[in-house]
Motif scaffolding. Structure first.
Motif, PDB file in Angstrom:
ATOM      1  N   ASP A 256       0.823  -1.209   0.000  1.00 27.08           N
ATOM      2  CA  ASP A 256       0.000   0.000   0.000  1.00 27.08           C
ATOM      3  C   ASP A 256       0.857   1.259   0.000  1.00 27.08           C
ATOM      4  N   LEU A 257       1.975   1.230   0.723  1.00 28.45           N
ATOM      5  CA  LEU A 257       2.818   2.421   0.780  1.00 28.45           C
ATOM      6  C   LEU A 257       3.317   2.793  -0.610  1.00 28.45           C
ATOM      7  N   MET A 258       3.748   1.803  -1.391  1.00 26.78           N
ATOM      8  CA  MET A 258       4.170   2.101  -2.763  1.00 26.78           C
ATOM      9  C   MET A 258       2.984   2.587  -3.595  1.00 26.78           C
ATOM     10  N   ALA A 259       1.806   2.031  -3.330  1.00 31.49           N
ATOM     11  CA  ALA A 259       0.610   2.476  -4.049  1.00 31.49           C
ATOM     12  C   ALA A 259       0.327   3.946  -3.758  1.00 31.49           C
ATOM     13  N   PHE A 260       0.520   4.374  -2.516  1.00 31.88           N
ATOM     14  CA  PHE A 260       0.313   5.782  -2.169  1.00 31.88           C
ATOM     15  C   PHE A 260       1.297   6.660  -2.951  1.00 31.88           C
ATOM     16  N   GLY A 261       2.544   6.209  -3.055  1.00 31.00           N
ATOM     17  CA  GLY A 261       3.526   6.960  -3.830  1.00 31.00           C
ATOM     18  C   GLY A 261       3.154   7.011  -5.306  1.00 31.00           C
ATOM     19  N   PHE A 262       2.659   5.898  -5.836  1.00 26.61           N
ATOM     20  CA  PHE A 262       2.203   5.846  -7.223  1.00 26.61           C
ATOM     21  C   PHE A 262       1.069   6.843  -7.449  1.00 26.61           C
ATOM     22  N   MET A 263       0.137   6.926  -6.512  1.00 28.17           N
ATOM     23  CA  MET A 263      -0.983   7.852  -6.636  1.00 28.17           C
ATOM     24  C   MET A 263      -0.487   9.297  -6.667  1.00 28.17           C
ATOM     25  N   ARG A 264       0.530   9.601  -5.877  1.00 27.35           N
ATOM     26  CA  ARG A 264       1.096  10.963  -5.881  1.00 27.35           C
ATOM     27  C   ARG A 264       1.702  11.285  -7.243  1.00 27.35           C
ATOM     28  N   ALA A 265       2.403  10.303  -7.820  1.00 26.07           N
ATOM     29  CA  ALA A 265       2.992  10.524  -9.140  1.00 26.07           C
ATOM     30  C   ALA A 265       1.921  10.759 -10.196  1.00 26.07           C
ATOM     31  N   MET A 266       0.838   9.982 -10.130  1.00 27.21           N
ATOM     32  CA  MET A 266      -0.238  10.143 -11.110  1.00 27.21           C
ATOM     33  C   MET A 266      -0.887  11.522 -10.976  1.00 27.21           C
ATOM     34  N   GLN A 267      -1.031  11.988  -9.764  1.00 31.13           N
ATOM     35  CA  GLN A 267      -1.620  13.313  -9.548  1.00 31.13           C
ATOM     36  C   GLN A 267      -0.751  14.391 -10.181  1.00 31.13           C
ATOM     37  N   GLU A 268       0.570  14.264 -10.024  1.00 34.65           N
ATOM     38  CA  GLU A 268       1.487  15.243 -10.607  1.00 34.65           C
ATOM     39  C   GLU A 268       1.457  15.204 -12.132  1.00 34.65           C
ATOM     40  N   LEU A 269       1.282  14.023 -12.711  1.00 31.94           N
ATOM     41  CA  LEU A 269       1.292  13.864 -14.170  1.00 31.94           C
ATOM     42  C   LEU A 269      -0.073  14.103 -14.793  1.00 31.94           C
ATOM     43  N   GLY A 270      -1.097  14.283 -13.962  1.00 38.18           N
ATOM     44  CA  GLY A 270      -2.434  14.496 -14.489  1.00 38.18           C
ATOM     45  C   GLY A 270      -3.082  13.234 -15.019  1.00 38.18           C
ATOM     46  N   VAL A 271      -2.667  12.080 -14.482  1.00 40.29           N
ATOM     47  CA  VAL A 271      -3.233  10.791 -14.881  1.00 40.29           C
ATOM     48  C   VAL A 271      -4.342  10.425 -13.904  1.00 40.29           C
ATOM     49  N   SER A 272      -5.507  10.095 -14.410  1.00 41.99           N
ATOM     50  CA  SER A 272      -6.660   9.812 -13.554  1.00 41.99           C
ATOM     51  C   SER A 272      -6.648   8.364 -13.068  1.00 41.99           C
ATOM     52  N   ILE A 273      -6.914   8.198 -11.768  1.00 40.68           N
ATOM     53  CA  ILE A 273      -7.151   6.878 -11.168  1.00 40.68           C
ATOM     54  C   ILE A 273      -8.601   6.865 -10.684  1.00 40.68           C
ATOM     55  N   PRO A 274      -9.438   5.977 -11.198  1.00 45.39           N
ATOM     56  CA  PRO A 274      -9.173   4.853 -12.102  1.00 45.39           C
ATOM     57  C   PRO A 274      -9.482   5.134 -13.566  1.00 45.39           C
ATOM     58  N   GLY A 275      -9.721   6.420 -13.937  1.00 47.13           N
ATOM     59  CA  GLY A 275     -10.123   6.715 -15.307  1.00 47.13           C
ATOM     60  C   GLY A 275      -9.098   6.299 -16.337  1.00 47.13           C
ATOM     61  N   ASP A 276      -7.808   6.579 -16.065  1.00 50.12           N
ATOM     62  CA  ASP A 276      -6.735   6.240 -17.003  1.00 50.12           C
ATOM     63  C   ASP A 276      -6.008   4.956 -16.627  1.00 50.12           C
ATOM     64  N   VAL A 277      -5.937   4.667 -15.358  1.00 47.25           N
ATOM     65  CA  VAL A 277      -5.235   3.464 -14.908  1.00 47.25           C
ATOM     66  C   VAL A 277      -5.870   2.975 -13.605  1.00 47.25           C
ATOM     67  N   SER A 278      -6.079   1.675 -13.512  1.00 47.55           N
ATOM     68  CA  SER A 278      -6.577   1.068 -12.280  1.00 47.55           C
ATOM     69  C   SER A 278      -5.393   0.660 -11.413  1.00 47.55           C
ATOM     70  N   LEU A 279      -5.605   0.663 -10.103  1.00 45.89           N
ATOM     71  CA  LEU A 279      -4.510   0.404  -9.160  1.00 45.89           C
ATOM     72  C   LEU A 279      -4.992  -0.486  -8.024  1.00 45.89           C
ATOM     73  N   VAL A 280      -4.189  -1.503  -7.694  1.00 48.00           N
ATOM     74  CA  VAL A 280      -4.439  -2.352  -6.532  1.00 48.00           C
ATOM     75  C   VAL A 280      -3.166  -2.368  -5.677  1.00 48.00           C
ATOM     76  N   GLY A 281      -3.336  -2.181  -4.365  1.00 49.86           N
ATOM     77  CA  GLY A 281      -2.214  -2.253  -3.441  1.00 49.86           C
ATOM     78  C   GLY A 281      -2.222  -3.566  -2.680  1.00 49.86           C
ATOM     79  N   CYS A 282      -1.459  -3.607  -1.599  1.00 49.23           N
ATOM     80  CA  CYS A 282      -1.397  -4.818  -0.779  1.00 49.23           C
ATOM     81  C   CYS A 282      -1.080  -4.446   0.660  1.00 49.23           C
ATOM     82  N   ASP A 283      -1.828  -4.995   1.587  1.00 48.30           N
ATOM     83  CA  ASP A 283      -1.686  -4.897   3.053  1.00 48.30           C
ATOM     84  C   ASP A 283      -2.973  -4.441   3.717  1.00 48.30           C
TER      85      ASP A 283
END
Length: 343
Positions: A256-283
């Protein structure tokens, strides 16, 4: 709360509704007292702040009522990963009900030539819980091959008095690939832990096998090594979505921690979750429910893992078991970071 010296066995017996003789039997681990009664008495002792001194039987057997806590290899960020904290808290509560205290071992306070086995002998620990890390030291194997009972969490132990408990990490990855496939995703990326991590390697193997079973193609650049912490997830997100290369429609982040970092990167790049990419974490960390959007993740039953580790170790110490290898079922929790591509 009363001070320890003000509480007597008589007080504990009265609170528990049993005789002082029963309390004495419990402290000396006699077998003719039910486990339910033992747990109730230890809970009352804990609430009252009572700590019994070593009984004659304990001293005669030269036991310490100490359990060693050993972190095997390199644990990032000073052991602060929430998964291990929650597991260890559950372990502590369960083992404490049976009169044991924890002793933490640190490499920083001992000379390099000393090993974990020697330290455990020095402190006369009754057993050890070993928490998985990376770059596991040789001295861990020396400890687990010894006569000291050991239970591993997220690390496979195979000594004469050793066992382990962990989530079925292969099923974690399989459940995620199954979930994405049923949603119509065919271009799936993976963000994992370090190559030195046994757990990370099991998850990656499960991911690769599941991708292969569905007949999908896994691009090498879509498999990224992280370290289970937020910054590596952020960097993985930039690597996957910055530039003009083909992008995955779904990403499995193995923490999940890496997923949170991934979400921050997507926000900076203007990539929508889940509109542009779906994401699953773990824990299934607590924060996974409150980030925006709430994170779809695979739940590890941390309370169960901690309790099982404690009870298995107690069985080893009492001679009721020799080895045990337990895999705990994961559970995928659907939230709002995933979307179906199917019409």
């Amino acid at each position: 709360m009363k001070e320890n010296h003000a509480i007597t066995i008589k007080d504990i017996a009265k609170k528990a509704g049993v005789s002082q003789a029963t309390i004495s039997k419990i402290l000396n681990d006699y077998p003719d007292v039910s486990q339910k009664t033992k747990e109730r008495v230890f809970r009352i002792m804990e609430e009252a702040g009572y700590r019994p001194s070593h009984s004659a039987r304990t001293l005669a057997q030269k036991t310490s009522k100490l359990i060693g806590v050993v972190y095997a290899g390199r644990i990032n960020a000073d052991f602060d990963h929430p998964f291990f904290i929650e597991v260890l808290n559950a372990f502590k509560r369960t083992i404490g009900m049976h009169g044991y205290d924890l002793l933490f071992f640190s490499d920083e306070t001992f000379q390099k030539e000393e090993n974990f086995y020697a330290r455990c002998l020095y402190y006369k620990v009754d057993g050890c819980i070993i928490i998985a890390g990376e770059d596991v030291q040789q001295s861990i194997e020396d400890l687990t091959k010894s006569e000291i009972p050991c239970i591993g969490v997220d690390i496979q132990l195979d000594g004469p008095k050793s066992g382990y408990v962990m989530t079925d990490n292969k099923k974690i990855s399989q459940s995620v690939v199954d979930y994405f496939y049923l949603q119509g995703h065919r271009d799936i990326a993976y963000i994992g832990g370090a190559n030195e991590s046994a757990v990370s390697n099991i998850r990656l193997k499960g991911f690769r096998e599941s991708i292969h079973e569905y007949g999908l193609t896994l691009r090498p650049e879509w498999v990224i090594e992280g370290d289970f912490f937020e910054q590596s997830g952020y960097e993985a997100g930039l690597s996957l979505f910055k530039g003009n290369a083909q992008k995955p429609t779904a990403v499995f982040s193995s923490s999940d921690l890496m997923a949170f970092g991934f979400m921050r990167a997507m926000q900076e790049l203007g990539v929508s979750i889940p509109g542009d990419v779906s994401l699953v974490g773990c824990d299934d960390q607590l924060a996974a429910r409150y980030v925006q959007p709430p994170l779809t993740t695979v739940r590890q039953n941390k309370e169960k893992i901690g309790r099982l580790a404690a009870l298995m170790l107690l069985d080893f110490i009492a001679g009721r078991a020799s080895t045990a290898r337990i895999l705990v079922e994961p559970e995928l929790i659907g939230r709002e970071t995933t979307a179906s591509l199917l019409l």
